[in-house]
Design a protein around this motif. Structure first.
Motif, mmCIF file in Angstrom:
data_model
loop_
_atom_site.group_PDB
_atom_site.id
_atom_site.type_symbol
_atom_site.label_atom_id
_atom_site.label_comp_id
_atom_site.label_asym_id
_atom_site.label_seq_id
_atom_site.Cartn_x
_atom_site.Cartn_y
_atom_site.Cartn_z
ATOM 1 N N PHE A 133 27.913 34.954 51.036
ATOM 2 C CA PHE A 133 27.405 36.277 50.949
ATOM 3 C C PHE A 133 27.062 36.849 49.577
ATOM 4 N N ASP A 134 25.688 36.621 49.046
ATOM 5 C CA ASP A 134 25.392 37.204 47.663
ATOM 6 C C ASP A 134 25.373 38.708 47.822
ATOM 7 N N THR A 135 26.436 39.333 46.958
ATOM 8 C CA THR A 135 26.665 40.673 46.907
ATOM 9 C C THR A 135 25.747 41.435 45.977
ATOM 10 N N GLY A 136 24.701 40.812 45.243
ATOM 11 C CA GLY A 136 23.956 41.495 44.247
ATOM 12 C C GLY A 136 24.681 41.748 42.915
ATOM 13 N N ALA A 137 25.872 41.004 42.796
ATOM 14 C CA ALA A 137 26.208 40.875 41.450
ATOM 15 C C ALA A 137 25.760 40.153 40.422
ATOM 16 N N HIS A 138 26.090 40.332 39.238
ATOM 17 C CA HIS A 138 25.574 39.621 37.980
ATOM 18 C C HIS A 138 26.304 38.434 37.902
ATOM 19 N N THR A 139 27.886 38.572 38.103
ATOM 20 C CA THR A 139 28.745 37.640 37.765
ATOM 21 C C THR A 139 29.767 37.922 38.946
ATOM 22 N N ARG A 140 30.179 36.566 39.457
ATOM 23 C CA ARG A 140 30.982 36.604 40.473
ATOM 24 C C ARG A 140 32.462 35.843 40.015
ATOM 25 N N VAL A 141 33.511 36.438 40.210
ATOM 26 C CA VAL A 141 34.802 35.686 39.737
ATOM 27 C C VAL A 141 35.765 35.639 40.972
ATOM 28 N N MET A 142 36.690 34.752 40.787
ATOM 29 C CA MET A 142 37.739 34.540 42.008
ATOM 30 C C MET A 142 39.138 34.650 41.195
ATOM 31 N N LEU A 143 40.109 35.060 42.001
ATOM 32 C CA LEU A 143 41.472 35.159 41.288
ATOM 33 C C LEU A 143 42.438 34.178 42.340
ATOM 34 N N LEU A 144 43.173 33.531 41.600
ATOM 35 C CA LEU A 144 44.203 32.663 42.084
ATOM 36 C C LEU A 144 45.428 32.915 41.585
ATOM 37 N N SER A 145 46.487 33.593 42.323
ATOM 38 C CA SER A 145 47.700 33.767 41.532
ATOM 39 C C SER A 145 48.739 32.538 41.664
ATOM 40 N N VAL A 146 49.498 32.548 40.920
ATOM 41 C CA VAL A 146 50.490 31.364 40.619
ATOM 42 C C VAL A 146 51.387 31.233 41.895
ATOM 43 N N PRO A 147 51.775 32.337 42.474
ATOM 44 C CA PRO A 147 52.586 32.133 43.744
ATOM 45 C C PRO A 147 52.016 31.524 44.992
ATOM 46 N N PRO A 175 57.201 30.057 35.131
ATOM 47 C CA PRO A 175 58.697 29.261 35.181
ATOM 48 C C PRO A 175 59.398 29.248 36.358
ATOM 49 N N LEU A 176 58.898 30.047 37.669
ATOM 50 C CA LEU A 176 59.521 30.098 38.500
ATOM 51 C C LEU A 176 58.991 29.224 39.815
ATOM 52 N N ASN A 177 57.687 28.649 39.305
ATOM 53 C CA ASN A 177 56.971 27.952 40.359
ATOM 54 C C ASN A 177 56.619 26.529 39.657
ATOM 55 N N GLU A 178 57.680 25.965 39.691
ATOM 56 C CA GLU A 178 57.430 24.525 39.017
ATOM 57 C C GLU A 178 56.727 23.608 39.741
ATOM 58 N N ASP A 179 56.152 23.909 40.986
ATOM 59 C CA ASP A 179 55.182 23.134 41.566
ATOM 60 C C ASP A 179 53.731 23.439 41.165
#
Length: 225
Positions: A133-147, A175-179
């Motif tokens: 779904f296009d939200t009308g944004a000029h730019t789209r970003v996604m976050l992915l956390s290390v955990p 440092p806590l997530n060696e994988d």
């Protein structure tokens, strides 16, 4: 026949949404509002990252900021944004797993015509439905956390392919997530999206936030004439 009708309805809905998104994007460019869609799974740190980014933008003289907070229920995140002194509108989808243009338009109108230079949509915590779904944004970003682990790129490829930037959050946990294999994440993400920008950040330690703020300001300059 039934299955064919379902596919046609979906295409029709997406086409109408895309048309409305194009019109909204053009209107915001004309009135000087840069709009960024922020997408992630629950707990990746969307609100925390936005607060850190807003702090950097304010340090550079940016004051006209607004945030649309999309959630299934509650106003917890919207209140955090308001407590930081930033205009915020809560958008409760009542169980819908994505944000559509009709929702964005309604939320934007709730700002009552205030001048906004940077507007952010904190999308529903979901790496599946929002990709369509296009939200009308000029730019789209996604976050992915290390955990969460690097292998989300293998499990949710449409989202990685649909965004302009990948922001790896909570890098102080490395440092806590060696994988967590950063090199494999970047490799597979750029196979899906060769032009993808990748930022490694920590809102807690401020690592990578200045570079992200630089990029966001450059995106505004490129999209708002």
């Amino acid at each position: 026949m039934d299955e064919k009708r379902v596919i046609e309805v979906k295409k029709s809905i997406l086409a109408a949404n895309d048309d409305a998104a194009d019109a909204f994007r053009a209107a915001r460019a004309a009135d000087g509002t840069f709009f960024m869609d922020v997408i992630a799974s629950p707990g990746a740190g969307k609100t925390t990252l936005l607060l850190a980014l807003i702090k950097h933008l304010r340090a550079r003289g940016v004051e006209a900021l607004g945030v649309i907070e999309a959630d299934l229920e509650s106003d917890v995140d919207a209140l955090k944004i308001k407590e930081a002194g930033v205009a915020s509108v809560e958008l409760n989808t009542r169980g819908v797993c994505h944000v559509e243009m009709s929702m964005v338009t309604m939320a934007f109108e709730a700002f009552d015509g205030d001048k906004i230079d940077y507007m952010f949509l904190e999308n529903i915590g979901n790496l599946v439905c929002p990709a369509d779904f296009d939200t009308g944004a000029h730019t789209r970003v996604m976050l992915l956390s290390v955990p969460e682990g690097w292998d989300k790129v293998m499990k949710y490829p449409p989202m990685f392919a649909a965004v302009d930037a990948l922001i790896v959050t909570k890098c102080d946990y490395l440092p806590l997530n060696e994988d967590f294999d950063m090199s494999r994440l970047k490799k597979h993400a750029r196979i899906l999206n060769p032009s993808l920008e990748i930022f490694v950040t920590s809102a807690r330690t401020d690592e990578g936030m200045a570079e992200l703020a630089d990029w966001v300001q450059a995106q505004r300059a490129n999209n708002i004439q």
